[in-house]
Design a protein around this motif. Sequence first.
Motif, short mmCIF file in Angstrom:
data_model
loop_
_atom_site.label_atom_id
_atom_site.label_comp_id
_atom_site.label_asym_id
_atom_site.label_seq_id
_atom_site.Cartn_x
_atom_site.Cartn_y
_atom_site.Cartn_z
N VAL A 1 0.88 -1.18 0.00
CA VAL A 1 0.00 0.00 0.00
C VAL A 1 0.91 1.22 0.00
O VAL A 1 1.71 1.40 0.93
N LEU A 2 0.84 2.01 -1.07
CA LEU A 2 1.69 3.21 -1.15
C LEU A 2 0.82 4.43 -0.88
O LEU A 2 -0.09 4.74 -1.66
N PHE A 3 1.10 5.09 0.25
CA PHE A 3 0.42 6.34 0.57
C PHE A 3 1.23 7.46 -0.08
O PHE A 3 2.44 7.55 0.15
N THR A 4 0.57 8.29 -0.87
CA THR A 4 1.28 9.42 -1.47
C THR A 4 0.51 10.70 -1.15
O THR A 4 -0.73 10.69 -1.05
N GLY A 5 1.24 11.79 -0.97
CA GLY A 5 0.59 13.07 -0.67
C GLY A 5 1.65 14.06 -0.23
O GLY A 5 2.82 13.70 -0.03
N LEU A 6 1.23 15.29 -0.06
CA LEU A 6 2.16 16.36 0.31
C LEU A 6 2.73 16.13 1.71
O LEU A 6 2.16 15.35 2.49
N SER A 7 3.80 16.83 1.99
CA SER A 7 4.35 16.78 3.35
C SER A 7 3.29 17.28 4.33
O SER A 7 2.66 18.31 4.08
N VAL B 1 -3.39 10.54 -0.20
CA VAL B 1 -3.81 11.28 1.00
C VAL B 1 -3.97 12.73 0.52
O VAL B 1 -3.01 13.49 0.41
N ALA B 2 -5.25 13.06 0.23
CA ALA B 2 -5.52 14.24 -0.60
C ALA B 2 -5.77 15.50 0.22
O ALA B 2 -6.71 16.25 -0.04
N THR B 3 -4.93 15.72 1.20
CA THR B 3 -5.08 16.92 2.02
C THR B 3 -4.62 18.15 1.23
O THR B 3 -3.51 18.15 0.68
N PRO B 4 -5.46 19.20 1.17
CA PRO B 4 -5.06 20.38 0.38
C PRO B 4 -3.80 21.04 0.96
O PRO B 4 -3.56 20.99 2.17
N LEU B 5 -3.06 21.68 0.06
CA LEU B 5 -1.81 22.35 0.45
C LEU B 5 -2.04 23.32 1.62
O LEU B 5 -1.25 23.35 2.57
N GLU B 6 -3.16 24.10 1.56
CA GLU B 6 -3.37 25.10 2.62
C GLU B 6 -3.43 24.43 3.99
O GLU B 6 -2.90 24.96 4.99
N GLN C 1 -0.94 24.89 7.07
CA GLN C 1 -1.42 25.34 8.37
C GLN C 1 -0.89 24.43 9.49
O GLN C 1 -0.47 24.90 10.54
N ARG C 2 -0.90 23.10 9.18
CA ARG C 2 -0.41 22.15 10.18
C ARG C 2 1.08 22.40 10.45
O ARG C 2 1.51 22.40 11.59
N ASP C 3 1.83 22.55 9.41
CA ASP C 3 3.28 22.78 9.42
C ASP C 3 3.98 22.23 10.65
O ASP C 3 4.65 22.97 11.40
N ARG C 4 3.85 20.91 10.82
CA ARG C 4 4.38 20.26 12.03
C ARG C 4 5.87 20.51 12.22
O ARG C 4 6.34 20.65 13.34
N THR D 1 -8.31 13.99 4.85
CA THR D 1 -8.00 14.04 6.29
C THR D 1 -8.54 15.29 6.95
O THR D 1 -8.31 15.51 8.13
N VAL D 2 -9.26 16.09 6.16
CA VAL D 2 -9.69 17.39 6.71
C VAL D 2 -10.87 17.21 7.67
O VAL D 2 -10.86 17.72 8.79
N ASP D 3 -11.88 16.44 7.21
CA ASP D 3 -13.06 16.26 8.06
C ASP D 3 -13.11 14.87 8.65
O ASP D 3 -14.19 14.40 9.03
N THR D 4 -12.00 14.17 8.68
CA THR D 4 -12.00 12.78 9.11
C THR D 4 -10.84 12.58 10.08
O THR D 4 -9.76 13.15 9.90
#
Length: 484
Positions: free
Chosen positions: A309-315, A413-418, A422-425, A459-462
Motif C-alpha cells: 500500500v503506497l500512501f502518497t501526498g504532500l508533506s 492522501v488528498a489533504t489540500p496544500l493550505e 497550516q499544520r506545518d508540524r 484528512t480534513v473532516d476525518t
Amino acid sequence: MSDVRPGDTPPPTGGDHHAADAPGPTAGWADEERAEALRAASTDWPSSDLTDRDLDDLELVLDGLLEPHPLSVPREASTALDRGTPLALRDPEGTMVAVLRVARVLDPVPASDATGGDRAGDDGAGGDADAVRVAGELVGVTRPVRWSFSRLRATPSELRTRLAVHDQVVAVLTDRALHRADVDDLRAEVAADRAHLLLVQLERREAGADTTAAVTRALEAMLHELRVPSTLTLLPAPARLFDDRHDERLDAIAGVLGASRRLRLGRTGVDVDAAIRAGDPVSADATFATVAAELRAAHPPRHDRGLVVLFTGLSGSGKSTVANALRGRLLERGDRRVTLLDGDLVRRHLSRGLGFSPQDRATNVRRIGYVAAEIARHGGLVLCAPIAPEAGVRDEVRTMVEDAGAGFVLVHVATPLEVCEQRDRKGLYAKARAGQVRDFTGIDAPYDVPVDPELRVDTVDTTPDACATRVLDDLVARGWLTAR
Ligand SMILES: Nc1ncnc2c1ncn2[C@@H]1O[C@H](COP(=O)(O)OS(=O)(=O)O)[C@@H](OP(=O)(O)O)[C@H]1O
Ligand SMILES: Nc1ncnc2c1ncn2[C@@H]1O[C@H](COP(=O)(O)OP(=O)(O)O)[C@@H](O)[C@H]1O
C-alpha cells in the motif's frame, strides 16, 4: 508449417516493416577456442550492458531461433562505433555474452513506428531518441546460465540430435499450463501418427520467475497424466515472439528445434488457466488436480498474497499518521505480517545521503519500491509513506511489485496544500515560503496529483482512525484482507 531443415538458420519471416534496416550479417556461437581469444582481446572494446530481457532475445538470435535485428545502444556509447568496431555485449554482471562487429549505425525507429518501448521489443528500438541501433555480425561468446530446471534445458542442436531418432515429432509451444481440453487435442494428434511430443515452454520473463516455474511444474504434472512419449524443454521468450508474427515465428522455431510440425492449441485452456490464477473454482472436468495444485500454490488467493500500500501526498498530509493507524489495526487482526516503510525512517537508513532533487527523490522512491516488492514477494504486507511526487516513478513501483506477484494499492492522501501548510508540524513550509528551504513539494517543487488511485482519503473532516478504517474496508472489498 515451416519447411525449415534442422541445422538451418530460419529465414527472416517476412513482412518486416524495417526490412530496409535488416542487418543481413550472420549470428552464431563461437567455439571455445575462439571465445577465449575474443575474451582476451576484449579488454579495451566499447561495451553495451544488456538487460535480462535483451539477453533472452540475444540467446534466441545466436541459437538461430529468431532472425537477427539491429541492437539498441545508448547514443553516447555510439560515437566510438565505426564500421568494423567490435562492441562487447555484456550481461548485468559484466560478463561478455557476445560481440557485435559493427556494420552500420542506424537512427532509432520513430516512436510512431515502434512496436514497443521495451529495448527487447520488436527491433530492439522503441523510438528512444537517446539510443541508436547498431547492426552487424553477432558472435556468441558465453551462453547465459539458467539455474532453474537445468535438466529440462538443451541447446537447439542438442535437442535436434535427441529428436532425430523419431520419425514424427509434433511440437507444442506454450507459455501457460495445459488442461484437459488441450490434452484431448494433443492425444488425438500424437496418437494418430505415433508421433513424439516436443513440448516447449516459452518462459515469459514478465510473468515472474515464480509463475514460470509453477507453469513448468504444471506441465510436468500434465505430461504425467498424458502418458505419451514426450520431451519437455524450456526456452526464454522475448516479447517479439508474441507480436503479430507470432505464429510464423513459432512455426520456424519448432522446425529448428527438430519438429516435423507444430500443433496450435485451442483457446479453452486459456480460460481454465485464467480462472485458476484468479482463484476461481475450476471443475475436475476442466483440468487435472495435480496441475491445478501447482498453479494454485503459485497464485494463492489475494488474502494470502503479498501487498504493497503506497500512501502518497504532500508533506504533512497525514501519510505517516494514517499508515501508522492502519498498521495498528492490522496488528490487532493478526492475520498479516506488516512492515511500515515510513518516509522519515527510510531517509535515515535506506536513503541516507539523498536530497530532494527530482533524481534523488526518484531514487528514494525506487529503493522503497524495491524493498517493498521483495517483502511482498514473500507474502508480506508493506505500508509505504513517501511523498512520491512523480507519477511515472509511482508507476514503476507498481510494476516492480506486480512483477513480484504481489498486489499494489495506491492511496492518495488528498489533504489540500493550505491545510498541510497550516499544520506545518516541522516548520518546513514557513522556511520554504521564506526561501530558506528550496525545492519543497507543493511550494517550489512539483507534485503530480494521482489521476487514478485505488483510493483517495480526505484528512480534513476525518480522524486518522476513520481514514485507516476507510483504507482497511477498501482492502477487504478488494480481497486483500478477509472480511471479519
Ligand atoms: N524540499 C523538500 N521537499 C519535501 N519534503 C522535504 C524537503 N526537505 C525536507 N523534507 C522532509 O522530507 C520528507 C519527505 O521525504 P520523502 O522521502 O517522503 O520525499 S520523496 O518521496 O522522496 O519526495 C518530508 O516529510 P513528511 O512531512 O513526513 O512528508 C519533509 O519533512
Ligand atoms: N485525518 C487525519 N489523518 C492524518 N493526519 C491528520 C489527520 N487529521 C489531522 N492530522 C494531523 O496531520 C499531521 C500529519 O502529519 P504526518 O502524518 O507526519 O504527515 P506526512 O507523513 O504526510 O508528512 C499530523 O500532525 C496529524 O496529527
